[in-house]
Design an enzyme around this catalytic site. Structure first.
Site, mmCIF file in Angstrom:
data_model
loop_
_atom_site.group_PDB
_atom_site.id
_atom_site.type_symbol
_atom_site.label_atom_id
_atom_site.label_comp_id
_atom_site.label_asym_id
_atom_site.label_seq_id
_atom_site.Cartn_x
_atom_site.Cartn_y
_atom_site.Cartn_z
ATOM 1 C CE1 TYR A 199 -9.423 6.833 4.071
ATOM 2 C CE2 TYR A 199 -9.665 6.132 6.357
ATOM 3 C CZ TYR A 199 -8.853 6.443 5.279
ATOM 4 O OH TYR A 199 -7.494 6.348 5.402
ATOM 5 C CG HIS A 210 -1.878 1.124 1.292
ATOM 6 N ND1 HIS A 210 -3.170 1.013 0.814
ATOM 7 C CD2 HIS A 210 -1.760 2.385 1.757
ATOM 8 C CE1 HIS A 210 -3.802 2.158 0.995
ATOM 9 N NE2 HIS A 210 -2.963 3.003 1.564
ATOM 10 C CG HIS A 246 -3.632 6.144 12.776
ATOM 11 N ND1 HIS A 246 -2.509 6.702 13.341
ATOM 12 C CD2 HIS A 246 -3.453 6.250 11.428
ATOM 13 C CE1 HIS A 246 -1.702 7.148 12.388
ATOM 14 N NE2 HIS A 246 -2.249 6.868 11.215
ATOM 15 C CD GLU A 284 -1.876 10.116 9.613
ATOM 16 O OE1 GLU A 284 -2.980 9.549 9.451
ATOM 17 O OE2 GLU A 284 -0.789 9.529 9.477
ATOM 18 C CG HIS A 296 1.006 4.989 10.010
ATOM 19 N ND1 HIS A 296 0.705 6.201 9.421
ATOM 20 C CD2 HIS A 296 2.363 4.917 10.037
ATOM 21 C CE1 HIS A 296 1.838 6.814 9.093
ATOM 22 N NE2 HIS A 296 2.854 6.062 9.459
ATOM 23 C CG HIS A 354 -5.841 9.018 13.961
ATOM 24 N ND1 HIS A 354 -6.193 8.531 12.719
ATOM 25 C CD2 HIS A 354 -6.866 8.724 14.797
ATOM 26 C CE1 HIS A 354 -7.381 7.946 12.808
ATOM 27 N NE2 HIS A 354 -7.814 8.059 14.058
#
Length: 475
Positions: free
Chosen positions: A371, A313, A392, A362, A356, A386
């Protein structure tokens, strides 16, 4: 073109100039722009010459931003500023322990309801979080707005920083000193520090997000190995053409945000009396795939996203539309990143965003659709935060549904969605009204609690052979 009523004269086919970082010029009356110099003894048609500087005079030429405005009366023609009463208690531009709190907890807000009492853009604007100080010219603030009425006989001026506005519900008709912009959900607009503007709401109820940068302007990110094309194209940014209104306007009010406080000054004319202008410091709009900095508009749907085509990703930075850089290469005071419709084709890959912890902070919003990392709870008009090094990632339903597809999942198109992220290297402090909001999702953490262990341990047979390695196990 002259007109007497701001909100009743927004044509459906507004004209724009295109480009990002250009030196633009526009005149509502042919011949209104001086030729050969910026400030002649007498300007054409008896206009006043006025410069607005977005950078210091001695900033490097490639970074220097300023525009010359040729107006019927200069902006200095007003009564003294006085504190606006009643005070606006929910705007912050200097973040410290007296007005905001630090928290490493994952935060999420449900969509805020539109107020029932008459509320314009100024009164409907409130700060969620931020860091730094407008006084020190370094930092950022993230706001949201909910409004239901147009601004009347008044204009707003932000002396603290640039506004990047992301509408989520309802169109905005924005009149600036450089001209007019219509901004719809799915588009963005940047209003540079110091410009006066007014917001009309042709659809009534309106809601959206605002990022504010102190001391640094937004720019297009470098493309690096991507090459010469991709992401937000400069030609997709839209800048207004000159438009003005003349005539007496008794009691017209300028509302100025200065150090996070609001001040008002009275004058007897509209500030939108600029007949011609030229320069590279202007408002602009863009559609989710474009954005720039000069009363500029951008349509996000024109954004050309990039993605992995084989495995893993990509980091979200690959979808950066605009960035406000710091002095440290590759580190942003604020990035504006979007998650538009796109294809997912990676093989043998967990395709949603990975789990992450980030040295950056963020803040996410959702304009429409869903989403990909949150199956439940994250709705258009909502938001999440976050902060630095706060864990998260995908919720339980998203993880389990992705794993159930196995490695044979074919290409999949994410459609009808537009999420975005404001990302900063600074650690935000959160305002008390945001922490105490009735729209705070106090059960947000529950979306991860259901993640169970899939660890299988060592697969052994009766002879104590590690079947994964084919070796006897030593005890």
């Amino acid at each position: 073109m002259e007109c007497s009523s701001r909100s009743s004269n927004f044509p459906s086919d507004l004209e724009y100039q295109t480009g990002f970082g250009n030196h633009f010029s526009s005149e509502a009356i042919v011949g209104a722009l001086p030729q050969g110099q910026n400030s002649p003894l007498i300007c054409p048609f008896g206009l006043y010459a006025e410069q607005i500087s977005g950078t210091s005079f001695t900033s490097p030429r490639k970074l220097n931003q300023r525009s010359w405005l040729y107006r019927i009366k200069p902006s200095v023609t007003h009564e003294p500023f006085r504190p606006r009463m009643p005070r606006h208690e929910k705007l912050v531009s200097e973040f410290n322990q007296s007005n905001s709190s630090a928290t490493p907890t994952q935060l999420r807000w449900k969509p805020v309801k539109i107020p029932e009492t008459p509320t314009d853009f100024i009164d409907g604007l409130y700060t969620i979080c931020g860091a730094g100080s407008s006084y020190l010219r370094h930092g950022f603030a993230i706001h949201m707005y909910t409004a239901n009425k147009s601004m009347e006989n008044s204009a707003f001026c932000n002396a603290d920083g640039d506004f990047l506005i992301v509408p989520q519900k309802g169109r905005l008709w924005i009149t600036t000193e450089c001209g007019r912009l219509q901004v719809c959900p799915g588009e963005i607009v940047t209003l540079p520090q110091g410009y006066r503007f007014a917001v009309d709401l042709p659809d009534g109820p309106s809601r959206g997000y605002v990022a504010e940068t102190f001391g640094t302007h937004l720019q297009l990110p470098d493309l690096g190995p991507i090459g010469a094309n991709g992401l937000a194209a400069p030609r997709d940014f839209l800048v207004p053409v000159a438009w003005y209104e003349d005539g007496s306007r008794p009691g017209y009010t300028i509302v100025q945000k200065y150090g996070g406080e609001l001040f008002t000054a009275k004058q007897d004319f509209s500030p939108f009396n600029v007949v011609a202008w030229h320069g590279n410091y202007v408002p602009y709009k863009a559609v989710p795939d474009v954005v720039y900095f000069l009363n500029l508009q951008y349509d996000l749907s024109k954004f050309c996203p990039y993605n992995t085509v084989l495995m893993d990703h990509s980091d979200p930075s690959i979808n950066t539309v605009l960035t406000a850089p710091t002095d440290k290469p590759g580190v942003a005071l604020l990035d504006f990143v979007i998650f538009p419709p796109r294809w997912l084709v990676a093989e043998h890959t967990f395709r949603p965003p990975y789990y992450h912890r980030n040295c950056m902070s963020e803040f996410m919003g959702l304009i429409y659709g869903g989403y990909e990392a949150k199956a439940d709870g994250f709705h258009p008009g909502g938001a999440s935060l976050h902060s630095c090094m706060t864990p998260h990632g995908p919720d339980t339903k998203t993880y389990e549904a992705t794993i159930a597809l196995g490695n044979e999942a074919g290409p999949h198109r994410i459609a009808d969605t537009m999420a975005f992220m404001f990302e900063s290297c600074l650690i935000p402090r959160v305002c008390p009204w945001a922490l105490e909001s009735p729209f705070m999702d106090h059960d947000y953490y529950q979306c991860w609690i259901g993640l169970k262990s899939h660890f299988s341990g060592l697969s052994m047979n009766e002879d104590n052979v590690d079947l994964q390695k084919g070796k006897p196990i030593e005890r």
